[in-house]
Design a protein around this motif. Structure first.
Motif, short mmCIF file in Angstrom:
data_model
loop_
_atom_site.label_atom_id
_atom_site.label_comp_id
_atom_site.label_asym_id
_atom_site.label_seq_id
_atom_site.Cartn_x
_atom_site.Cartn_y
_atom_site.Cartn_z
N ALA A 1 7.61 15.08 -2.07
CA ALA A 1 6.45 14.39 -1.50
C ALA A 1 5.71 13.61 -2.59
O ALA A 1 5.27 12.47 -2.38
N TYR A 2 5.60 14.20 -3.77
CA TYR A 2 4.90 13.56 -4.90
C TYR A 2 5.66 12.30 -5.34
O TYR A 2 5.05 11.24 -5.54
N ASP A 3 6.97 12.42 -5.47
CA ASP A 3 7.78 11.26 -5.90
C ASP A 3 7.57 10.09 -4.93
O ASP A 3 7.41 8.94 -5.35
N ALA A 4 7.56 10.43 -3.63
CA ALA A 4 7.39 9.37 -2.62
C ALA A 4 5.98 8.78 -2.72
O ALA A 4 5.80 7.55 -2.64
N ALA A 5 4.97 9.63 -2.92
CA ALA A 5 3.58 9.16 -2.95
C ALA A 5 3.34 8.26 -4.17
O ALA A 5 2.68 7.22 -4.07
N LEU A 6 3.92 8.68 -5.30
CA LEU A 6 3.73 7.90 -6.53
C LEU A 6 4.37 6.52 -6.38
O LEU A 6 3.77 5.49 -6.75
N ALA A 7 5.57 6.49 -5.81
CA ALA A 7 6.27 5.21 -5.62
C ALA A 7 5.48 4.33 -4.65
O ALA A 7 5.27 3.13 -4.89
N GLU B 1 3.30 0.48 -5.06
CA GLU B 1 3.74 -0.73 -4.35
C GLU B 1 2.71 -1.24 -3.34
O GLU B 1 2.52 -2.43 -3.18
N ARG B 2 2.05 -0.30 -2.68
CA ARG B 2 1.16 -0.67 -1.58
C ARG B 2 -0.08 -1.40 -2.09
O ARG B 2 -0.75 -0.91 -3.02
N GLY C 1 -6.49 -6.37 -2.29
CA GLY C 1 -5.99 -7.21 -3.37
C GLY C 1 -5.48 -6.47 -4.60
O GLY C 1 -5.22 -7.08 -5.63
N ARG C 2 -5.33 -5.16 -4.51
CA ARG C 2 -4.77 -4.44 -5.68
C ARG C 2 -3.93 -3.25 -5.23
O ARG C 2 -4.06 -2.77 -4.10
N LYS C 3 -3.07 -2.82 -6.14
CA LYS C 3 -2.23 -1.66 -5.80
C LYS C 3 -3.12 -0.45 -5.57
O LYS C 3 -4.06 -0.23 -6.37
N ILE C 4 -2.79 0.34 -4.53
CA ILE C 4 -3.68 1.48 -4.23
C ILE C 4 -3.66 2.51 -5.36
O ILE C 4 -4.59 3.31 -5.49
N ALA C 5 -2.59 2.51 -6.19
CA ALA C 5 -2.55 3.44 -7.34
C ALA C 5 -3.73 3.20 -8.29
O ALA C 5 -4.08 4.09 -9.07
N MET D 1 1.01 12.83 2.04
CA MET D 1 1.02 12.09 3.31
C MET D 1 -0.22 11.20 3.38
O MET D 1 -0.16 10.06 3.84
N GLU D 2 -1.34 11.71 2.87
CA GLU D 2 -2.59 10.95 2.89
C GLU D 2 -2.47 9.68 2.06
O GLU D 2 -2.97 8.62 2.45
N VAL D 3 -1.78 9.76 0.93
CA VAL D 3 -1.57 8.57 0.09
C VAL D 3 -0.84 7.49 0.89
O VAL D 3 -1.08 6.29 0.70
N HIS D 4 0.01 7.91 1.81
CA HIS D 4 0.80 6.96 2.60
C HIS D 4 0.06 6.38 3.80
O HIS D 4 0.63 5.57 4.54
N GLY D 5 -1.18 6.80 4.05
CA GLY D 5 -1.87 6.31 5.25
C GLY D 5 -1.07 6.67 6.49
O GLY D 5 -0.49 7.77 6.58
#
Ligand SMILES: Cc1cc2nc3c(=O)[nH]c(=O)nc-3n(C[C@H](O)[C@H](O)[C@H](O)COP(=O)(O)OP(=O)(O)OC[C@H]3O[C@@H](n4cnc5c(N)ncnc54)[C@H](O)[C@@H]3O)c2cc1C
Length: 385
Positions: A257-263, A267-268, A272-276, A335-339
């Motif tokens: 889950a972490y690997d997916a959230a970080l990636a 990208e997202r 106007g900026r990456k959510i990271a 999951m929250e990171v992914h909206g």
């Protein structure tokens, strides 16, 4: 204190990763992860793991065991996909339980097919009316010449719906406190037929959590293991290592889950900026990383205590209870990171969440583990009146 893995442990981790990518992933790729893996494929999966010596992880070397430390086994299990963790987990622990207290004749007759993965096995203890309190089991075994007649139902048993052989805990009477005197017996489905069914569940849908029903099931007496009354001890001894193993199953899910959230966060783009780059998204990622690292270290530590021969009841209960709570929360945060994408069944993150929700129940619920920790701290057992 040494936080470095040994060369042998690193080699075991690398070999497992190779086995997963070269043999296990190609085998399971063709099947729907939300449907039970067919029996033939489950058998093949166990056979792949057997070739690596993983079905004999807890057997002594003189019995053909692979002589791996508990920590090394944990490091290996952490790398496996959930379907393999569960199929192997039930197979390996049942082999270890059958080994304990069995005669040389029983070991020679029963174990080789289980160790090679030719037959699928599991342990049936839980019943419709007996879960956390195994001493309240009602499955009976009554003597009849050179057989026992077994009657009863076992529920929530991993591998049950595809098993060939089940080690079953039965009641052969009651002690002065009304608790079952438990006897372990090996029931081979071909020799002593019984029925099974898969129980539909929230998560781990590719596994075979199921029910087994024994109706006047005639089982040869030569299949009785150990001594009457040894079942609680044998189960408890094996649960102590199983608990940090399950903590590491949770770490595996949270790491995915972490690997997916970080990636995704890299990208997202929103506003106007990456959510990271948003501090609150970084907080979610930091929380997840902390949960994974702390859970992993606690489980490794619990397993190393077992390897040193220390009394590990408390640390093993702590490792499972803490890791499952921390990793469940971590998956939810990923999951929250992914909206909205986090809840999409197309992405598969929700499967990690569903699988993780299954883990706090077997081998000691959160409440039972808390009480084990409390007993170890105070010396007073609180679970039975
Ligand atoms: C994924 C999975 C795999 C499993 N694999 C196996 C297997 O291979 N073999 C097998 O035999 N079983 C297996 N089980 C069953 C599992 O061991 C039982 O579900 C578990 O022991 C809890 O029993 P129960 O579900 O009957 O809940 P209960 O024991 O009825 O508990 C219900 C609730 O009461 C709480 N509770 C119970 N007693 C106390 C107490 N003294 N103090 C405080 N709270 C208490 C529990 O924590 C829980 O919240 C598996 C279950 C799952 C989910």
């Amino acid at each position: 204190m040494d936080f470095e893995l040994t060369d042998e442990q690193r080699i075991a981790q690398d070999a497992t990763r190779r086995m997963v990518s070269q043999e296990i992933e190609p085998l399971i790729a063709g099947y729907d992860p939300d449907q039970p893996l067919p029996k033939d494929a489950t058998r093949q999966l166990i056979q792949i793991l057997a070739k690596q010596g993983l079905t004999t992880a807890r057997l002594p070397e003189e019995a053909g065991g692979s002589a791996l430390s508990a920590l090394t086994v944990g490091l290996i299990l952490e790398q496996l996909p959930p379907v393999a963790q569960w199929a192997l987990g039930a197979q390996e622990v049942t082999i270890a339980r059958i080994y304990r207290g069995s005669t040389p004749e029983q070991r020679a007759r029963i174990l080789p097919d289980l160790i090679a993965g030719n037959k699928i096995t599991c342990t049936g203890t839980t019943e419709p009316d007996a879960g956390s309190d195994p001493r309240s089991i009602r499955t009976t075994a009554v003597e009849d010449g050179d057989h026992y007649i077994v009657n009863g139902t076992k529920m929530w048993v991993t591998n049950a719906s595809v098993c060939d052989v089940m080690m079953v805990t039965t009641s052969v009477g009651r002690d002065e406190n009304g608790l079952s005197r438990m006897m372990r017996i090996v029931i081979d489905k071909e020799e002593s037929p019984f029925t099974t069914r898969k129980i539909p569940t929230l998560g781990l849908k590719s596994g075979h959590l199921g029910e087994a029903t024994f109706v006047d099931c005639r089982v040869p007496k030569r299949n009785v293991l150990g001594e009457t009354g040894d079942a609680s001890r044998v189960l408890t001894e094996t649960w102590i290592a199983n608990r940090p193993f399950m903590g590491l199953y949770a770490v595996h899910l949270a790491q995915k889950a972490y690997d997916a959230a970080l990636a995704f966060a890299g990208e997202r783009v929103q506003f106007g900026r990456k959510i990271a780059g948003f501090q609150l998204v970084q907080e979610l990622l930091a929380n997840i990383a902390t949960a994974i690292t702390s859970s992993r270290l606690l489980c490794y530590y619990a397993l190393s205590c077992i390897d040193r021969g220390e009394r590990s009841n408390q640390i093993s209960a702590m490792a499972k209870r803490y890791s499952l709570a921390a990793c469940q929360r971590a998956i939810s945060e990923a999951m929250e990171v992914h909206g909205a994408m986090g809840i999409s069944t197309e992405l598969g993150l929700e499967r990690l969440y569903r699988d993780a929700r299954m883990l706090p129940i077997p081998d000691g619920t959160n409440q039972i583990l808390t009480l084990i920790e409390g007993r170890e701290i105070t010396g007073i057992p609180a679970y039975r009146a």
